[in-house]
Design a protein around this motif. Sequence first.
Motif, short mmCIF file in Angstrom:
data_model
loop_
_atom_site.label_atom_id
_atom_site.label_comp_id
_atom_site.label_asym_id
_atom_site.label_seq_id
_atom_site.Cartn_x
_atom_site.Cartn_y
_atom_site.Cartn_z
N SER A 390 -34.70 -25.02 -2.42
CA SER A 390 -35.29 -26.26 -2.94
C SER A 390 -35.14 -27.30 -1.84
O SER A 390 -34.77 -26.96 -0.71
N PHE A 391 -35.36 -28.55 -2.17
CA PHE A 391 -35.09 -29.58 -1.17
C PHE A 391 -33.60 -29.64 -0.84
O PHE A 391 -33.19 -30.07 0.23
N TYR A 392 -32.77 -29.19 -1.80
CA TYR A 392 -31.31 -29.30 -1.65
C TYR A 392 -30.67 -27.99 -1.22
O TYR A 392 -29.65 -27.99 -0.54
N ALA A 393 -31.23 -26.88 -1.69
CA ALA A 393 -30.65 -25.57 -1.38
C ALA A 393 -31.48 -24.93 -0.27
O ALA A 393 -32.71 -24.86 -0.38
N THR A 394 -30.82 -24.48 0.78
CA THR A 394 -31.55 -24.06 1.98
C THR A 394 -32.04 -22.62 1.93
O THR A 394 -32.65 -22.15 2.89
N GLY A 395 -31.74 -21.90 0.87
CA GLY A 395 -32.22 -20.52 0.79
C GLY A 395 -31.61 -19.64 1.86
O GLY A 395 -32.26 -18.77 2.43
N THR A 396 -30.35 -19.87 2.14
CA THR A 396 -29.72 -19.19 3.27
C THR A 396 -28.90 -17.98 2.84
O THR A 396 -29.00 -16.92 3.43
N PHE A 397 -28.09 -18.13 1.81
CA PHE A 397 -27.29 -16.98 1.38
C PHE A 397 -26.98 -17.14 -0.12
O PHE A 397 -25.84 -17.14 -0.52
N ARG A 398 -28.01 -17.32 -0.92
CA ARG A 398 -27.77 -17.56 -2.35
C ARG A 398 -28.16 -16.37 -3.22
O ARG A 398 -27.50 -16.07 -4.19
N GLY A 399 -29.25 -15.69 -2.88
CA GLY A 399 -29.66 -14.53 -3.66
C GLY A 399 -29.78 -14.86 -5.14
O GLY A 399 -30.22 -15.95 -5.53
N VAL A 400 -29.37 -13.92 -5.98
CA VAL A 400 -29.45 -14.09 -7.43
C VAL A 400 -28.04 -14.26 -7.97
O VAL A 400 -27.20 -13.37 -7.83
N GLY A 401 -27.77 -15.38 -8.58
CA GLY A 401 -26.46 -15.62 -9.19
C GLY A 401 -26.45 -14.96 -10.56
O GLY A 401 -27.33 -15.20 -11.37
N TYR A 402 -25.43 -14.12 -10.81
CA TYR A 402 -25.42 -13.37 -12.08
C TYR A 402 -25.39 -14.33 -13.27
O TYR A 402 -26.22 -14.25 -14.17
N ARG A 403 -24.43 -15.23 -13.25
CA ARG A 403 -24.31 -16.12 -14.42
C ARG A 403 -25.52 -17.04 -14.55
O ARG A 403 -25.99 -17.34 -15.65
#
Length: 835
Positions: A390-403
């Motif tokens: 997003s504008f805030y999350a850089t899409g670098t190492f987030r993948g899919v959060g289980y919760r």
Amino acid sequence: MSNPKWRGARLMTKQPGTIHPAGHSGRTQSNKAAKPAAGGSAFAREQELDQYFTFRDDAKEVEFKRHDMPTPWLNYLSNGTFHTMLSHAGGGLAFYKSPQIWRITRYRFFHLPTDRSGPYIYLQDAGTGSYWCPTYEPAFQKPQEWKSSHGMGYTRFEAAQDEVSAKTVYFVGPFENSLIWNLTLTNHSTEVKELNVYAYAEFGMMEFMRELQWQCYNKHQVSVQYHDKEALIYKYGVENQPKPDETPLVYMMSDAPLAGYDGDREEFIGSYRSESNPAAVEQGGCTGSTILGGDPCGALQVQVRLQPGETRTVNFFLGTAMNEAEIEQAIGHSREADFVTRSFAALKENWDSYLGAWNCELPDKDAQRMINIWNPYQSQRNFLFSRNISFYATGTFRGVGYRDTAQDILAVAPLDPEAAKDKVRLLLGQQYQDGHVNHYFFPNEGWDPVTSIHSDDHLWTALAVWDILAETGDAGFLQESLPFYDGGEAPLYDHLKRAVDFTVSRLGPNGFPLMLRSDWNDQLFRVCREGRGESIWTAMQFGTVLLRMKDLAAAAGHPEHAADYDRLYEEQKRLVNTLGWDGQWFRRAVMDDGRYLGTAEHDEAQIWLNAQTWATLSGMGEPDKALQAMDSVRDILDTELGIKKLHPSITNFPDPADPLTNYNKGTGENGAVFCHANTWAIIAECMLGRGDQAYKYYRQLIPNIAMEQAGLWRYKAEPYVYASNLFGPESDRFGLANVSWLTGTAAWMYVAATQYIMGIKPVLGGLSVNPCIPSSWEGFSVSRRFRGCLYEITVKNESGVCTGVKEIRVDGELLAGTVVPVYPDRSSVKVEVLL
Ligand code: IFM
């Protein structure tokens, strides 16, 4: 290719003066008095917002009247495989499946100027050389008229300059993996207009982290070549990439003949220039550059000659395909005369069908808009992207959060239950045989998952599955055999039971679930590092799950498990109401050292929101305690801009040398208004029957209402999607919204509004109708698709109450109880509800 010599002249216009936003001094206002920033009447504040944006609900759009918003206000364009994040001013990036390894274009996070780069179009008068962008940004010369709009899966820019108007619609259609830039030009003058039209995108190096680390070497492995079907093809070298065989080629093309192209960013932009003044546009047009190593871009030049009054459409396409043959097919397909119109019509039809499952008419039009349009739209984007980019999350190492994803399913189950089922399958593939799950994982990237074990992650799935079962009635889903992450497989119900067993195997010294790495509150590991800490909130979450598991056990043909679930529930309930009770509220956790967290005995972090709300959600809080706890929320945590996550914020607790969190007071995890957690307060108040209080909590966080209250230049984020959190009253930026778009707030707000305030909740036996509304509402109506039948529900509140169903009639017949049954043989039913 048409005549490459027909190029623009070399004229640069001056940047116009920056418009100073009304009422904004340019400095952060101190807010020691814990008041949000906006002053004046609500009407005045609404008027102020009206200068910036307007909702167009009939079209399901929001329109922007200015480009200089406090932050880029985003939209996500996607067909599920190819995605583009695009701002109201044209900044953004495109990626194929994963922003981590297949990021196609570049977006400079945190850099100035903000919101660069993007898929830009430059329109140049071939005679004078002056040029501008329909996106407003980034060319120095701005259009004389301009507006933009975000809609469902598309963003439109409408602009005009020197009697030429340009309408550009960006979207990703369902038929090809490409971003379509649909440009319509009209000559409103009495003279012929000759234009150079440039489409430009800066290519990134696909693997974002590799780009940051190894760009100096990797740049020698990229190429941009010209293909004789008049397209540029970008190829990325996949040396260490985890999925080289799945890495696509990128193409950029137009359906108009090309007058020029550039694949070399240096050639198109030029040295010490930027997207604001590209050299190629100013110095005679595209140069025909390609690269075998370098800084790649895609720039296409097209010439358009417009007679007076004439309108012409030019389309550009930025897409991916696996090889050249597929690119050639995509090019042919995209140039079919009706391809773009068909693609747009299909996009619209998909969204109409998705959102058609629920439509309400409410006395509160702000709430109505959110519930019918933006909230389900945002929830679907969360479901698709988890918390990735997003504008805030850089899409670098987030993948899919289980919760995170397990909670996102709750808002998609009512609108697309099959997609919800698929997501459950994906999640349960991350479960180990002992019942715990990976914390987050990378289905597209093929990287190893993050394996930290949290007390709550594995439990969320049962809530999602219960909702899917209630939505579909498909008990067979529970029997589906699904693999474990560490080998073997078992029926879905068994997966859920193992999650329960895992929690049972990890109870702490007091009998509450061990905190493990953390529970929903990410920061709690700081007081539970030694492994002895326990989560009282997880006990409540566990209780909520146990209630659902009883139903699921029956549906799965295991009624014999019910007694165990009952016993566990009662044990945890007893603990919650004894050790967990602090006198005025429920405690939050037991720390490693055996002391409680969330008690009046300490100076800081005395009361935590989640423990109060989930005491009611779980049904565990004894009635007087549950009420008292929610009264404490109202009296201590609530503000005019949402409910704080905890109070007082932490600076020294439990140890000044090692505080529970380093977040500044009133921010993020430390005493901010955490919108995600606010949703549970709404649900709790509804469950307690206090509709006026529930609605207060709901309405104050509707983004445009919160913005009105805080002031646009304080709130800053988008007024059409929820943010994760707002700076709290202990911060001097109280009201500043943070991490918008990708947040669990979206799914739970949708659940809170539809299933608790409006009270229309699928249950295993039908559609439960039990509203809890503000007493001032005279009624409302909903049409709701449920198990193949359209339920046309009208609720009348002649007595001015919040809750309490007097009678329900279905197609005129009195119903016993409040659960409207399933009607397999009817296409629609009329449900009249009297409160
Ligand atoms: O629950 C978490 C979520 O998983 C990520 N963002 C913060 C939340 C609260 O800590």
